[in-house]
Design a protein around this motif. Structure first.
Motif, PDB file in Angstrom:
ATOM      1  N   PRO A  88      -1.511   2.689   1.585  1.00  0.00           N
ATOM      2  CA  PRO A  88      -1.205   1.809   0.452  1.00  0.00           C
ATOM      3  C   PRO A  88      -2.296   0.762   0.235  1.00  0.00           C
ATOM      4  O   PRO A  88      -2.946   0.344   1.201  1.00  0.00           O
ATOM      5  CB  PRO A  88       0.120   1.142   0.852  1.00  0.00           C
ATOM      6  N   GLY A  89      -2.480   0.362  -1.010  1.00  0.00           N
ATOM      7  CA  GLY A  89      -3.501  -0.630  -1.348  1.00  0.00           C
ATOM      8  C   GLY A  89      -3.015  -2.052  -1.075  1.00  0.00           C
ATOM      9  O   GLY A  89      -1.875  -2.272  -0.657  1.00  0.00           O
ATOM     10  N   PRO A  90      -3.902  -3.051  -1.338  1.00  0.00           N
ATOM     11  CA  PRO A  90      -3.555  -4.454  -1.036  1.00  0.00           C
ATOM     12  C   PRO A  90      -2.319  -4.967  -1.783  1.00  0.00           C
ATOM     13  O   PRO A  90      -1.601  -5.822  -1.274  1.00  0.00           O
ATOM     14  CB  PRO A  90      -4.809  -5.232  -1.455  1.00  0.00           C
ATOM     15  N   MET A  91      -2.046  -4.431  -2.972  1.00  0.00           N
ATOM     16  CA  MET A  91      -0.871  -4.878  -3.749  1.00  0.00           C
ATOM     17  C   MET A  91       0.421  -4.639  -2.967  1.00  0.00           C
ATOM     18  O   MET A  91       1.356  -5.421  -3.049  1.00  0.00           O
ATOM     19  CB  MET A  91      -0.782  -4.136  -5.088  1.00  0.00           C
ATOM     20  N   TYR A  92       0.435  -3.550  -2.203  1.00  0.00           N
ATOM     21  CA  TYR A  92       1.630  -3.224  -1.421  1.00  0.00           C
ATOM     22  C   TYR A  92       1.931  -4.337  -0.420  1.00  0.00           C
ATOM     23  O   TYR A  92       3.073  -4.752  -0.240  1.00  0.00           O
ATOM     24  CB  TYR A  92       1.441  -1.883  -0.703  1.00  0.00           C
ATOM     25  N   TYR A  93       0.873  -4.830   0.246  1.00  0.00           N
ATOM     26  CA  TYR A  93       1.061  -5.836   1.301  1.00  0.00           C
ATOM     27  C   TYR A  93       1.409  -7.227   0.752  1.00  0.00           C
ATOM     28  O   TYR A  93       1.726  -8.130   1.515  1.00  0.00           O
ATOM     29  CB  TYR A  93      -0.156  -5.875   2.223  1.00  0.00           C
ATOM     30  N   GLN A  94       1.331  -7.381  -0.582  1.00  0.00           N
ATOM     31  CA  GLN A  94       1.721  -8.666  -1.186  1.00  0.00           C
ATOM     32  C   GLN A  94       3.212  -8.717  -1.545  1.00  0.00           C
ATOM     33  O   GLN A  94       3.717  -9.735  -1.997  1.00  0.00           O
ATOM     34  CB  GLN A  94       0.872  -8.916  -2.439  1.00  0.00           C
ATOM     35  N   ARG A  95       3.915  -7.603  -1.372  1.00  0.00           N
ATOM     36  CA  ARG A  95       5.341  -7.573  -1.729  1.00  0.00           C
ATOM     37  C   ARG A  95       6.117  -8.663  -0.976  1.00  0.00           C
ATOM     38  O   ARG A  95       5.882  -8.885   0.200  1.00  0.00           O
ATOM     39  CB  ARG A  95       5.934  -6.209  -1.382  1.00  0.00           C
ATOM     40  N   PHE A  96       7.046  -9.276  -1.672  1.00  0.00           N
ATOM     41  CA  PHE A  96       7.935 -10.292  -1.080  1.00  0.00           C
ATOM     42  C   PHE A  96       7.159 -11.411  -0.383  1.00  0.00           C
ATOM     43  O   PHE A  96       7.594 -11.940   0.632  1.00  0.00           O
ATOM     44  CB  PHE A  96       8.909  -9.644  -0.090  1.00  0.00           C
ATOM     45  N   GLY A  97       5.972 -11.734  -0.901  1.00  0.00           N
ATOM     46  CA  GLY A  97       5.211 -12.844  -0.321  1.00  0.00           C
ATOM     47  C   GLY A  97       4.406 -12.478   0.909  1.00  0.00           C
ATOM     48  O   GLY A  97       3.800 -13.335   1.551  1.00  0.00           O
ATOM     49  N   GLY A  98       4.393 -11.179   1.277  1.00  0.00           N
ATOM     50  CA  GLY A  98       3.566 -10.735   2.410  1.00  0.00           C
ATOM     51  C   GLY A  98       4.303  -9.848   3.383  1.00  0.00           C
ATOM     52  O   GLY A  98       5.383 -10.205   3.847  1.00  0.00           O
ATOM     53  N   LEU A  99       3.739  -8.677   3.646  1.00  0.00           N
ATOM     54  CA  LEU A  99       4.344  -7.715   4.582  1.00  0.00           C
ATOM     55  C   LEU A  99       3.477  -7.579   5.827  1.00  0.00           C
ATOM     56  O   LEU A  99       2.252  -7.720   5.745  1.00  0.00           O
ATOM     57  CB  LEU A  99       4.463  -6.323   3.930  1.00  0.00           C
ATOM     58  N   PRO A 100       4.104  -7.253   6.984  1.00  0.00           N
ATOM     59  CA  PRO A 100       3.293  -7.025   8.184  1.00  0.00           C
ATOM     60  C   PRO A 100       2.468  -5.753   8.048  1.00  0.00           C
ATOM     61  O   PRO A 100       2.948  -4.780   7.461  1.00  0.00           O
ATOM     62  CB  PRO A 100       4.340  -6.882   9.295  1.00  0.00           C
ATOM     63  N   GLU A 101       1.237  -5.776   8.530  1.00  0.00           N
ATOM     64  CA  GLU A 101       0.400  -4.560   8.541  1.00  0.00           C
ATOM     65  C   GLU A 101       1.019  -3.598   9.558  1.00  0.00           C
ATOM     66  O   GLU A 101       1.573  -4.019  10.565  1.00  0.00           O
ATOM     67  CB  GLU A 101      -1.032  -4.899   8.954  1.00  0.00           C
TER      68      GLU A 101
END
Length: 311
Positions: free
Chosen positions: A297-310
């Motif tokens: 997944p791209g960086p937009m995915y990790y911005q969901r809900f204010g930030g997701l754990p890698e």
């Protein structure tokens, strides 16, 4: 009952809590798990992902066929295999939904209202456009007057351009009323945006998913298998999406005191962040696109809900 059994029991209870439409569940799957990973997957992969939830291949085939017919998915056939990908329309609608589903907070508000006068529209066109605008958060203040305190003019204009009616409606920008009319406005808002019904939907979501949090907190890492994480995440987003997409996301100042939107969002965030990495691993393991493995997944995915754990 050990934690594994309790988690499985919760998943089973969620599956049977209300009838699940195949097209709706698979739209949730594409929007949540696949849209940030090329948006394309083999039919057999969808069946493999959903098998553990008790949904068979026939359920999957019928739903994919319908989504293709509705032009929400495109299909590519390579040999005897069918690969379904989000169409331009499907991607556009998914992106529009993402901004509502995965936000971490209620929108900021500067007191501005967007008013839209729709007198000049033909009846059938008006009904379709109204439906889309209500979905975007507009309320019907009067038969031909729609209003929204949280919409950006550019977003609404692009929606109206897509519908081919941008030149047939009149926009006004207005500011919040004097203190005298605040109470009357709040009452009108509750009525026009059906907030009582919306709140009841949030309450049902909270009642269903709140018992899951302590189970996740107390579970051992090996009990939270990738498959369980995937099943929980898909069901969580499927149920949350059904509620939040109907939410007009009104500013806090306009909401009733007993509003449950923020509580539901926080509950969803707390569960999602715990199961997201495991769910991603399961999607990677079971999914195949026409060119092989799914991309990360791209960086937009990790911005969901204010930030997701890698992962």
């Amino acid at each position: 009952m050990n934690h594994m059994e309790k988690l499985d029991s919760f998943i089973q209870q969620a599956v049977t809590a209300m009838p699940i439409s195949g097209t709706s569940l698979i739209a949730s799957l594409y929007g949540d798990c696949l849209s940030q990973r090329s948006g394309e997957v083999w039919l057999g992969s969808v069946a493999a992902l959903l098998e553990g939830l008790g949904f068979g291949e026939r359920f999957v085939r019928t739903a994919l066929f319908r989504l293709n017919k509705e032009e929400w998915l495109d299909v590519v056939r390579i040999g005897r295999r069918s690969f379904y990908r989000l169409s331009d329309k499907g991607l556009r609608l998914t992106r529009r939904a993402e901004s509502k589903i995965y936000r971490a907070n209620a929108p900021e508000w500067d007191g501005t209202w967007l008013l839209l006068l729709s007198e000049g529209l033909e009846k059938n066109t008006l009904a379709e456009v109204k439906k889309q605008l209500i979905w975007q958060g507009f309320g019907v203040l009067a038969p031909s007057l729609l209003a929204s305190p949280s919409q950006k003019l550019a977003d609404v204009q692009s929606l109206l351009h897509e519908a081919g009616v941008a030149e047939n409606v009149i926009f006004f920008e207005a500011h919040s009323p004097l203190a005298l009319s605040r109470a009357a406005l709040r009452e009108r808002v509750e009525e026009c945006w059906h907030l009582t019904e919306q709140n009841a939907m949030y309450e049902a979501f909270i009642t269903l998913f709140r018992p899951l949090l302590p189970l996740l907190r107390d579970a051992e890492p090996d009990e939270l298998t990738p498959e369980r994480c995937f099943q929980i995440r898909l069901l969580l987003i499927h149920f949350y999406r059904r509620v939040v997409l109907k939410d007009p996301l009104l500013p806090e100042e306009l909401l009733p005191a007993h509003w449950l939107g923020q509580t539901a969002r926080q509950l969803c965030i707390n569960i999602y962040q715990r199961v997201a990495p495991g769910a991603q691993a399961f999607v990677s393991e079971k999914s195949e696109s026409s060119v092989g493995e799914l991309p990360a997944p791209g960086p937009m995915y990790y911005q969901r809900f204010g930030g997701l754990p890698e992962a």
